[in-house]
Design an enzyme around this catalytic site. Sequence first.
Site, PDB file in Angstrom:
ATOM      1  N   CYS A   6      14.639 104.156 -51.598  1.00 67.04           N
ATOM      2  CA  CYS A   6      13.245 104.537 -51.876  1.00 67.04           C
ATOM      3  C   CYS A   6      12.835 105.774 -51.067  1.00 67.04           C
ATOM      4  CB  CYS A   6      12.314 103.346 -51.648  1.00 67.04           C
ATOM      5  SG  CYS A   6      10.702 103.529 -52.446  1.00 67.04           S
TER       6      CYS A   6
ATOM      7  N   HIS B 244      14.643  99.310 -55.280  1.00 72.07           N
ATOM      8  CA  HIS B 244      14.905  98.384 -54.182  1.00 72.07           C
ATOM      9  C   HIS B 244      15.988  97.382 -54.593  1.00 72.07           C
ATOM     10  CE1 HIS B 244      11.499  99.401 -51.468  1.00 72.07           C
ATOM     11  NE2 HIS B 244      10.992  99.859 -52.597  1.00 72.07           N
TER      12      HIS B 244
ATOM     13  N   ASP C  92      17.323  95.319 -52.739  1.00 76.26           N
ATOM     14  CA  ASP C  92      17.005  94.073 -52.027  1.00 76.26           C
ATOM     15  C   ASP C  92      16.105  93.166 -52.849  1.00 76.26           C
ATOM     16  OD1 ASP C  92      14.079  95.078 -50.602  1.00 76.26           O
ATOM     17  OD2 ASP C  92      15.542  96.602 -51.102  1.00 76.26           O
TER      18      ASP C  92
END
Length: 366
Positions: free
Chosen positions: A247, A332, A334
Amino acid sequence: MSKRYLILEDGTVFEGKSFGANRSTTGEVVFTTGMTGYQEAITDQSYANQILVFTNPLIGNYGVTLDDYESLQPHIKGVICREVANHPCNWRMQDTLPHFLEQNDIPGLKGIDTRELVRQLRVHGTLRGQLTDKAEDVEAIVAELKKVNPTANIIQEVSTKTPFPNPGTKRNIVVIDFGLKNSILRELAKRDCNVIVLPYDTPASQVLNLKPDGVLLSNGPGDPKEMSVAFPMVREVEKHLPLFGICMGHQVFALANGADTYQMKFGHRGFNHPVRELATGIIAFTSQNHGYAVDPQSVEKTPLMVTRVEINDNTVEGLQHRQYPAFSVQFHPDAAPGPHDAVSIFDDFMSMVDQRRKEAHDAEEN
């Protein structure tokens, strides 16, 4: 509950009901399309100094739990939704959303037509706004909103001031904190990484002195061009170590290598964004939260190449250095909240780290 108003810089006024903290607040008004994950979004430092509008008509239905925090001290300025659940229920719940917002001094506005507000943001782009319990002098508030830049220099506020560890026993990874999400640390912990988190302005010499096996540039809020202090560090570190940007880290990686960035009209926020990997054609649905993007034309004259694009608008979603083991993604992997289609990118980074360690070991033996 009392009346509360959202006043936008274009003079539009929305009237609803208050919840959360009892105070006025000013910030950039942005929206997220996620159907769940309200707690992760509210505690995500990438929303620092922004007022977040939830497009899902109901939030708060499963309460709040410490396990889902993305940061312990959220810097979001306000929350707007159509409805907050009156009777949240979940076996993990430790608090209600309204009480959580009150405890963290975050005001909320509910009971407005969020569809109308989101349409306005899509047409006019991100707007500055104020949540207030008084709307007598709208013109004065509008004039003041036009003067402020709520997200200027915001990374200096959200980045850690001192280094701290997230211990493991395997690979040594340095994380540069531009507004780090806990979910990134969780993914590194799953891979048994020994992590040291450093402030955003850490010089390359300090990073390299820690003898890490790899470096990760985290997510974060605001304009990536304000992070010029980190550009020399990135240019030096990528020569010596595998590097991975997420990001804001992706944008800093791009700028450090000579590419350019621009502010998007209303950004990508949510976790239904399809991204195509150019080399394979594989499409992954991803979690995203950013208001800036890398200019694709500016990449052509740099040592970088585009590896992924967003299908809906062709924005740059991935970069790879042509010479060094360094790469980045705009989304992202994650995924907190969001789909886990792209979580294997952490494994790609681990493979780079392991390959570099093997080469270093072989060089020592020879």
